[in-house]
Scaffold this motif. Sequence first.
Motif, PDB file in Angstrom:
ATOM      1  N   CYS A  15       0.832  -1.219   0.000  1.00 28.82           N
ATOM      2  CA  CYS A  15       0.000   0.000   0.000  1.00 28.82           C
ATOM      3  C   CYS A  15       0.862   1.263   0.000  1.00 28.82           C
ATOM      4  O   CYS A  15       0.323   2.377   0.013  1.00 28.82           O
ATOM      5  N   GLY A  16       2.179   1.086   0.062  1.00 24.05           N
ATOM      6  CA  GLY A  16       3.070   2.254   0.062  1.00 24.05           C
ATOM      7  C   GLY A  16       3.129   2.972   1.395  1.00 24.05           C
ATOM      8  O   GLY A  16       3.423   4.169   1.458  1.00 24.05           O
ATOM      9  N   ILE A  17       2.834   2.242   2.487  1.00 21.31           N
ATOM     10  CA  ILE A  17       2.849   2.901   3.808  1.00 21.31           C
ATOM     11  C   ILE A  17       3.726   2.103   4.785  1.00 21.31           C
ATOM     12  O   ILE A  17       3.387   1.978   5.971  1.00 21.31           O
ATOM     13  N   SER A  18       4.846   1.555   4.268  1.00 14.82           N
ATOM     14  CA  SER A  18       5.666   0.691   5.136  1.00 14.82           C
ATOM     15  C   SER A  18       6.212   1.416   6.365  1.00 14.82           C
ATOM     16  O   SER A  18       6.475   0.791   7.383  1.00 14.82           O
ATOM     17  N   GLN A  19       6.339   2.746   6.262  1.00 11.51           N
ATOM     18  CA  GLN A  19       6.875   3.479   7.426  1.00 11.51           C
ATOM     19  C   GLN A  19       6.019   3.283   8.683  1.00 11.51           C
ATOM     20  O   GLN A  19       6.526   3.342   9.800  1.00 11.51           O
ATOM     21  N   TYR A  20       4.733   3.013   8.491  1.00 15.63           N
ATOM     22  CA  TYR A  20       3.855   2.886   9.666  1.00 15.63           C
ATOM     23  C   TYR A  20       3.975   1.533  10.368  1.00 15.63           C
ATOM     24  O   TYR A  20       3.396   1.335  11.431  1.00 15.63           O
ATOM     25  N   ALA A  21       4.700   0.595   9.746  1.00 14.50           N
ATOM     26  CA  ALA A  21       4.858  -0.716  10.404  1.00 14.50           C
ATOM     27  C   ALA A  21       6.317  -0.965  10.796  1.00 14.50           C
ATOM     28  O   ALA A  21       6.703  -2.080  11.103  1.00 14.50           O
ATOM     29  N   GLU A  22       7.097   0.112  10.804  1.00 11.07           N
ATOM     30  CA  GLU A  22       8.503  -0.068  11.196  1.00 11.07           C
ATOM     31  C   GLU A  22       8.609  -0.128  12.713  1.00 11.07           C
ATOM     32  O   GLU A  22       7.807   0.475  13.422  1.00 11.07           O
ATOM     33  N   GLY A  23       9.636  -0.842  13.200  1.00  5.67           N
ATOM     34  CA  GLY A  23       9.978  -0.863  14.629  1.00  5.67           C
ATOM     35  C   GLY A  23       8.802  -1.187  15.526  1.00  5.67           C
ATOM     36  O   GLY A  23       8.007  -2.075  15.243  1.00  5.67           O
ATOM     37  N   GLU A  24       8.680  -0.394  16.591  1.00  2.62           N
ATOM     38  CA  GLU A  24       7.675  -0.646  17.624  1.00  2.62           C
ATOM     39  C   GLU A  24       6.245  -0.538  17.073  1.00  2.62           C
ATOM     40  O   GLU A  24       5.337  -1.231  17.518  1.00  2.62           O
ATOM     41  N   PRO A  88      -5.528   2.312  14.506  1.00  2.00           N
ATOM     42  CA  PRO A  88      -4.397   2.400  13.577  1.00  2.00           C
ATOM     43  C   PRO A  88      -3.806   3.821  13.506  1.00  2.00           C
ATOM     44  O   PRO A  88      -2.587   3.983  13.464  1.00  2.00           O
ATOM     45  N   LEU A  89      -4.670   4.834  13.521  1.00  2.00           N
ATOM     46  CA  LEU A  89      -4.155   6.210  13.467  1.00  2.00           C
ATOM     47  C   LEU A  89      -3.308   6.520  14.697  1.00  2.00           C
ATOM     48  O   LEU A  89      -2.248   7.141  14.599  1.00  2.00           O
ATOM     49  N   ALA A  90      -3.777   6.058  15.851  1.00  2.00           N
ATOM     50  CA  ALA A  90      -3.044   6.350  17.094  1.00  2.00           C
ATOM     51  C   ALA A  90      -1.697   5.632  17.122  1.00  2.00           C
ATOM     52  O   ALA A  90      -0.715   6.167  17.645  1.00  2.00           O
ATOM     53  N   ILE A  91      -1.627   4.429  16.533  1.00  2.00           N
ATOM     54  CA  ILE A  91      -0.344   3.714  16.475  1.00  2.00           C
ATOM     55  C   ILE A  91       0.586   4.421  15.488  1.00  2.00           C
ATOM     56  O   ILE A  91       1.751   4.693  15.774  1.00  2.00           O
ATOM     57  N   ALA A  92       0.053   4.731  14.305  1.00  2.00           N
ATOM     58  CA  ALA A  92       0.881   5.309  13.242  1.00  2.00           C
ATOM     59  C   ALA A  92       1.289   6.745  13.532  1.00  2.00           C
ATOM     60  O   ALA A  92       2.366   7.182  13.130  1.00  2.00           O
ATOM     61  N   ARG A  93       0.398   7.479  14.212  1.00  2.00           N
ATOM     62  CA  ARG A  93       0.628   8.918  14.430  1.00  2.00           C
ATOM     63  C   ARG A  93       0.550   9.236  15.927  1.00  2.00           C
ATOM     64  O   ARG A  93      -0.444   9.807  16.409  1.00  2.00           O
ATOM     65  N   PRO A  94       1.619   8.883  16.669  1.00  2.00           N
ATOM     66  CA  PRO A  94       1.577   9.134  18.117  1.00  2.00           C
ATOM     67  C   PRO A  94       1.510  10.620  18.480  1.00  2.00           C
ATOM     68  O   PRO A  94       1.269  10.960  19.638  1.00  2.00           O
ATOM     69  N   ASP A  95       1.705  11.498  17.496  1.00  2.00           N
ATOM     70  CA  ASP A  95       1.601  12.940  17.757  1.00  2.00           C
ATOM     71  C   ASP A  95       0.146  13.392  17.929  1.00  2.00           C
ATOM     72  O   ASP A  95      -0.102  14.496  18.420  1.00  2.00           O
ATOM     73  N   LEU A  96      -0.825  12.554  17.538  1.00  2.00           N
ATOM     74  CA  LEU A  96      -2.238  12.947  17.593  1.00  2.00           C
ATOM     75  C   LEU A  96      -2.852  12.636  18.953  1.00  2.00           C
ATOM     76  O   LEU A  96      -2.490  11.634  19.587  1.00  2.00           O
ATOM     77  N   ALA A  97      -3.802  13.483  19.386  1.00  2.00           N
ATOM     78  CA  ALA A  97      -4.585  13.196  20.598  1.00  2.00           C
ATOM     79  C   ALA A  97      -5.984  12.863  20.113  1.00  2.00           C
ATOM     80  O   ALA A  97      -6.690  13.738  19.596  1.00  2.00           O
ATOM     81  N   ILE A  98      -6.380  11.593  20.238  1.00  2.00           N
ATOM     82  CA  ILE A  98      -7.639  11.156  19.605  1.00  2.00           C
ATOM     83  C   ILE A  98      -8.727  10.878  20.644  1.00  2.00           C
ATOM     84  O   ILE A  98      -8.499  10.181  21.635  1.00  2.00           O
ATOM     85  N   THR A  99      -9.905  11.436  20.384  1.00  2.00           N
ATOM     86  CA  THR A  99     -11.090  11.107  21.177  1.00  2.00           C
ATOM     87  C   THR A  99     -11.923  10.157  20.335  1.00  2.00           C
ATOM     88  O   THR A  99     -12.337  10.500  19.222  1.00  2.00           O
TER      89      THR A  99
END
Length: 234
Positions: A15-24, A88-99
């Motif tokens: 899907c071209g989003i391998s950066q979101y499954a790197e490392g932790e 998934p958004l919270a894992i991929a984008r830890p900078d976000l505060a999600i409600t």
Amino acid sequence: MTDTLAIIRSVFAECGISQYAEGERGEKFALLFDELIAFNNVTNLTAITECEEVALRHFADSLTAADKIPMGASVIDVGCGGGFPTLPLAIARPDLAITALDSTAKKLVFVENMAKKLSLNVKTLAARAEEIPEYRESFDVATSRAVARMNLLTELCLPLVKVGGRFVAMKGASGREELAEAENGITKLGGTVTEVDAFSLLSAGERVIITVEKTSPTPPAYPRPWGKIKKKPL
Ligand code: SAM
């Protein structure tokens, strides 16, 4: 776990989003899959249970909103159900505060458990989107997937977004047709459509991600009670 992680990484790469499954982050997605399947055996959250399909149709699909959300944004995910796109958004984008908002408290149990287990910046809220005046115009971004047609959904989501923020509607093949129905309402609610991103998500098919900027305050008359929204869409 190793197989699960390899499958998730391979789907994300396609899907071209391998950066979101790197490392932790990859490990967190693998754990999310295992826990989703275990929870689903007791309380039904999803009909999709095969790893490759979950990675594509729940994880990668949820991440189609990721590049539409500014850094550090506060996000409300309207009708998150079992946690999509929230988790998934919270894992991929830890900078976000999600409600994570859903009218069915039972569905939020899984979201809350996973937020704790994976140390995610997610809080849950059991309420109807049109019945939370205390959250009016208080989020940078509202997201929503598979909750209602665009002309109804806009009245649930746009009132919650600050002026200068945006509503990211995650739609399938019917996205453009739904948008045509919703255009009048979007204007009435203070929104301006700024992007319609249509593409194919492998075998999951066409995706249409609609970004609506909040350009002026939503008039106090909105949102109306759900019965009225449904009976007489704007
Ligand atoms: N977004 C998730 C996904 O894509 O898997 C769940 C989709 S599910 C089909 C729709 C969810 O929206 C349900 O969990 C339902 O309880 C919730 N919902 C419907 N109307 C709502 C409202 N007015 N306010 C909050 N949640 C709502």
